[in-house]
Design an enzyme around this catalytic site. Structure first.
Site: not given
Ligand code: NDP
Length: 452
Positions: A15, A43, A48, A51, A177, A181, A261, A310, A340, A435, A440
């Site tokens: 990347s 990545c 990423c 995955k 992470y 995941e 790690g 990334t 995320a 909504h 919201e």
């Protein structure tokens, strides 16, 4: 720069490297890039992208399970791992080609092979030497082997994307992470997952409410969490593995997946020969402009190990290109990094966790809401979402946002724009909600959590 073959020589086609090379070439520099493996780096090839494709695949089990609550009568369903892998491989091959095309289109010369530094302005690739005014190191990182007896019997995350079959039962070691995941993904695809982690909760460093909430939800989904445990030993048992835990429990599984790690890829780069300094973590030491102790040699991405994401490598690569060949760029803000975790449920976070925000903002105001998302109200699924905002009472600025629930990552990207623009809680409050959505809640929370 006439006595150099190139203005910039990039080592590593992931990347950070590809982005820096393309940007520099676009700014008129003569650029070459060396890559010994597949273009796109971790990545695209073993991170990423594959995955996330597996995350999508994994979500179908939940959708199929919940379909009847929405009136769907679904026939017998069966998951085919080989088919997912084949489709994923085809997509990655397409992306490898796109990366090669992007380099070609911007006029970057691609050298296939292993590159190493032989001088502050010189690189050797497969026996040929190239001289460059600047050299950018962008070789990324790799999984660390944990100090566990028998650790060579464990797989790492790279291996998952090449597995010929889905293990029936496995141990995932770690609580960061990757462990979180992949444990969720493999559970969703039908494996019996045992996650072993040395702490009581997942995702150290994240907001405490996020850690507690996610750990509970993951457990509710049926993953076997062996918390506050370590792996003492891994041994071969037939085709499978035997795991001995610190509590005395023994687990017999098909596979052990170690996610403890990652470390910078510094080996074989000639760094010691040329005198490029590493820091105490073994990462290449750089200054605020990504220059190493040798002014002509720079480094970005996982190799410098600041934030192994990334978008950070992309931002650092762009910064370097603009700094060297453009008008310079603004320094990257390492405080407001949206991220995320594609666990199930998903986590989205931007800004500070509460423990850090309290240190920096003495007048911190916390808004928190936990509720059952509408998506789950028709069925028996007992899953709760979490939305949390941290506000600096002195300025009213939102300094942290943490979301757990469906599409948390997608929602967080929008919040990150508002926070980057300096949005205040008042701005959130005067924003109309959409909504009915989970998001919201971000504009409807009016009552702060009482200070404890
Ligand atoms: P992390 O640093 O996130 O997690 C490593 C885990 O291993 C931690 O839970 C840690 O425990 C545990 N651990 C480390 N050493 C030992 C040990 N000796 N014994 C027991 N447990 C140990 O690394 P990952 O490998 O999960 O991911 C690497 C990086 O990749 C992440 O930091 C992230 O930046 C990036 N990434 C980002 C993703 C995304 O954006 N969605 C997805 C995947 C990776 P403890 O918590 O106690 O330290």
């Amino acid at each position: 720069m006439a006595d150099y073959d190139y203005d910039l020589y990039v080592i590593g086609g992931g990347s950070g490297g590809v982005r820096a090379a393309r940007m520099a070439a676009g700014l008129g520099a003569r650029v070459a890039l060396a890559e010994s493996g597949r273009l796109g780096g971790t990545c695209v090839n073993v991170g990423c992208v594959p995955k996330k494709l597996m995350v999508y695949a994994s979500h179908y089990s939940e959708a199929l399970a919940d379909a009847a609550d929405f009136g769907w009568i679904v026939g017998e369903s069966r998951f085919d791992w080989a088919s997912l892998q084949a489709h994923k491989d085809a997509e990655i091959e397409r992306l490898n080609g796109i990366y090669a095309g992007l380099l070609e289109d911007t006029g970057v010369t691609l050298h296939r092979g292993h590159a190493r530094l032989v001088g502050p302005h010189e690189v050797e690739v497969e026996g040929t030497r190239h001289r460059a005014a600047h050299i950018l190191l962008a070789t990324g990182g790799r999984s660390k082997r944990a100090p566990i007896e028998g650790n060579t019997l464990a797989n790492i995350s790279d291996d998952v994307f090449a597995w010929k079959q889905l293990p029936k039962k496995l141990v995932v070691a770690g609580g960061g992470y990757i462990a979180t995941e992949l444990a969720c993904v493999l559970h969703g695809l039908g494996a019996e997952v045992h996650l072993v982690h040395r702490r009581a909760e997942l995702l150290r460093g994240f907001d405490a409410d996020v850690r507690t909430h996610l750990t509970q939800e993951v457990r509710k989904r049926g993953l076997h969490l062996h918390m506050e445990r370590t792996i003492e030993r891994i041994t071969q048992r037939g085709e499978g593995r035997r795991i001995e835990l610190s509590c005395g429990t023994t687990l017999d599984v098909d596979v052990v997946l170690s996610a403890m790690g990652r470390e910078p890829n510094t080996e074989g780069l000639g760094l010691e020969d040329v005198g490029v300094e590493l820091d105490e973590r073994g990462a290449v030491r750089v200054d605020a402009s990504y220059r190493t102790n040798l002014p002509s040699v720079l480094a970005v991405g996982d190799l410098i190990g600041r934030v192994q994401l990334t978008p950070m490598a992309l931002a650092e690569g762009m910064y370097v290109a603009h700094e060297l060949f453009g008008e310079g760029g603004a320094l990257i803000d390492y405080d407001l990094i949206p991220t995320a975790v594609f666990s199930q449920p998903e986590v989205g976070t931007v800004g500070l966790p509460e423990h850090e925000a309290r240190e920096r903002y003495p007048e911190l105001v916390v808004y928190r809401s936990s509720f059952r998302p509408m998506k789950y109200t028709l069925g028996a699924r007992d899953e709760r979402a979490l939305v949390k905002l941290l506000v600096d009472g002195a300025t009213d600025r939102v300094v942290g946002c943490h979301i757990i629930g469906p599409d948390a990552g997608e929602i967080t990207q929008g919040v990150a724009i508002a926070m980057t623009a300096g949005a205040t809680k008042r701005d959130f409050d005067r924003t109309l909600g959409i909504h009915p959505t989970l998001a919201e809640e971000l504009v409807s929370m009016r009552t702060p959590v009482a200070n404890t």
